[in-house]
Design an enzyme around this catalytic site. Sequence first.
Site, PDB file in Angstrom:
ATOM      1  N   ASP A  14       0.831  -1.215   0.000  1.00 54.74           N
ATOM      2  CA  ASP A  14       0.000   0.000   0.000  1.00 54.74           C
ATOM      3  C   ASP A  14       0.862   1.261   0.000  1.00 54.74           C
ATOM      4  OD1 ASP A  14      -1.998  -1.974   0.450  1.00 54.74           O
ATOM      5  OD2 ASP A  14      -1.770  -1.717   2.618  1.00 54.74           O
ATOM      6  N   ASN A 160     -17.522  -6.647  -0.747  1.00 47.81           N
ATOM      7  CA  ASN A 160     -16.742  -6.192   0.397  1.00 47.81           C
ATOM      8  C   ASN A 160     -16.651  -4.682   0.498  1.00 47.81           C
ATOM      9  OD1 ASN A 160     -15.864  -9.007  -0.301  1.00 47.81           O
ATOM     10  ND2 ASN A 160     -14.706  -8.732   1.584  1.00 47.81           N
ATOM     11  N   GLU A 197     -11.149  -0.905  -3.996  1.00 39.41           N
ATOM     12  CA  GLU A 197     -10.435  -0.286  -2.876  1.00 39.41           C
ATOM     13  C   GLU A 197      -9.204   0.445  -3.394  1.00 39.41           C
ATOM     14  OE1 GLU A 197      -9.383  -3.597  -0.359  1.00 39.41           O
ATOM     15  OE2 GLU A 197      -7.633  -4.129  -1.578  1.00 39.41           O
ATOM     16  N   HIS A 261      -2.971  -1.247  -5.348  1.00 37.55           N
ATOM     17  CA  HIS A 261      -2.967  -0.227  -4.297  1.00 37.55           C
ATOM     18  C   HIS A 261      -1.897   0.823  -4.599  1.00 37.55           C
ATOM     19  CE1 HIS A 261      -4.514   0.786  -0.169  1.00 37.55           C
ATOM     20  NE2 HIS A 261      -3.743   1.799  -0.537  1.00 37.55           N
ATOM     21  N   ARG A 295       4.742  -8.239  -0.447  1.00 32.47           N
ATOM     22  CA  ARG A 295       4.237  -7.275  -1.418  1.00 32.47           C
ATOM     23  C   ARG A 295       5.218  -6.099  -1.373  1.00 32.47           C
ATOM     24  NH1 ARG A 295      -1.950  -6.359   0.102  1.00 32.47           N
ATOM     25  NH2 ARG A 295      -1.081  -6.495   2.210  1.00 32.47           N
TER      26      ARG A 295
END
Length: 321
Positions: A14, A160, A197, A261, A295
């Site tokens: 992120d 979600n 998201e 992200h 990640r």
Amino acid sequence: MVQYTSPLIIQRADPYIYKHTDGYYYFTASVPAYNLIEIRRAKTLEGLAHAAPRTIWRKHDQGPMSQLIWAPELHYIDHKWFIYFAAAETTALDQNGMFQHRMFCIECDAADPMASEENWQEKGQVKTPIDSFSLDATVFEANDKLYYVWAQKDPQIKGNSNLYIAEMRNPWTLKTAPVLISKPEYDWETIGFWVNEGPAIIHRNGRYFLTYSASATDEHYAMGMLTIADDVDLLNASNWHKSKEPVFKSDLVTHQYGPGHNSFTVAEDGQTDLMVYHCRNYTDIKGDPLYDPNRHTKVQAFTWHEDGTPNFGKPEPYNYK
């Protein structure tokens, strides 16, 4: 085209990079333990890889900000620093099988946001009309107004999380009702989980482009995009136009899986647009992908199509030695 070490920073998901007027790049991201917020800075993007992180906020021992600190973003608004992040009271899932995050804001009015933890003050939860799972807030200014964009669960809508926008009264309070601008609907947005998201905004060529991430956080994670003209009402959902296909996705050839992200910044030349994102280089994930730490943060230049829309290309392969 300019290229950077890939990945630039390991085990930081992120990722968010902001280039300030002081000439520094500031970096923040989710840390693998999800237990604190850190900032690092450097005069160059390559320098961020070796810059020492400074912890500026730590999770509470209990309460709404005590678990799973996710996706901090650093913004500079009216001569003050703000960080938006998501946190939960527990790691347990709710009755719908979802985490229980809400969105929060902290503020620093010191010139140097890394000087001391004591300079950061909690402004509390950024509340929305529905008290439900919410995360991944970002802000941007347009026409002298501050806008908030985030992901949230609506119990009346399958999935979600959806994407919403609202105008802000101040950096931690909404002024207008949320406007739904995207929900998971296409096949590529609903693999594993129905997710929209991680919104990010870039303003170019008379338009705002809003990228977001969809599906589960494994190799199916991919980026989509919404587009709106910059001279229309940003709070009118019909003015937002959604691409039917992903604009950035896994590349089996280069072994780059689940890119997403993202955030945006600009290269040292002040001209080249850069996308910051995370991804993995393998698909064999043991257990929940959310708790796999690999990640890694990547920074990649991109170009623009003749029609003025971004051309993100494909995830670049690893090139570090």
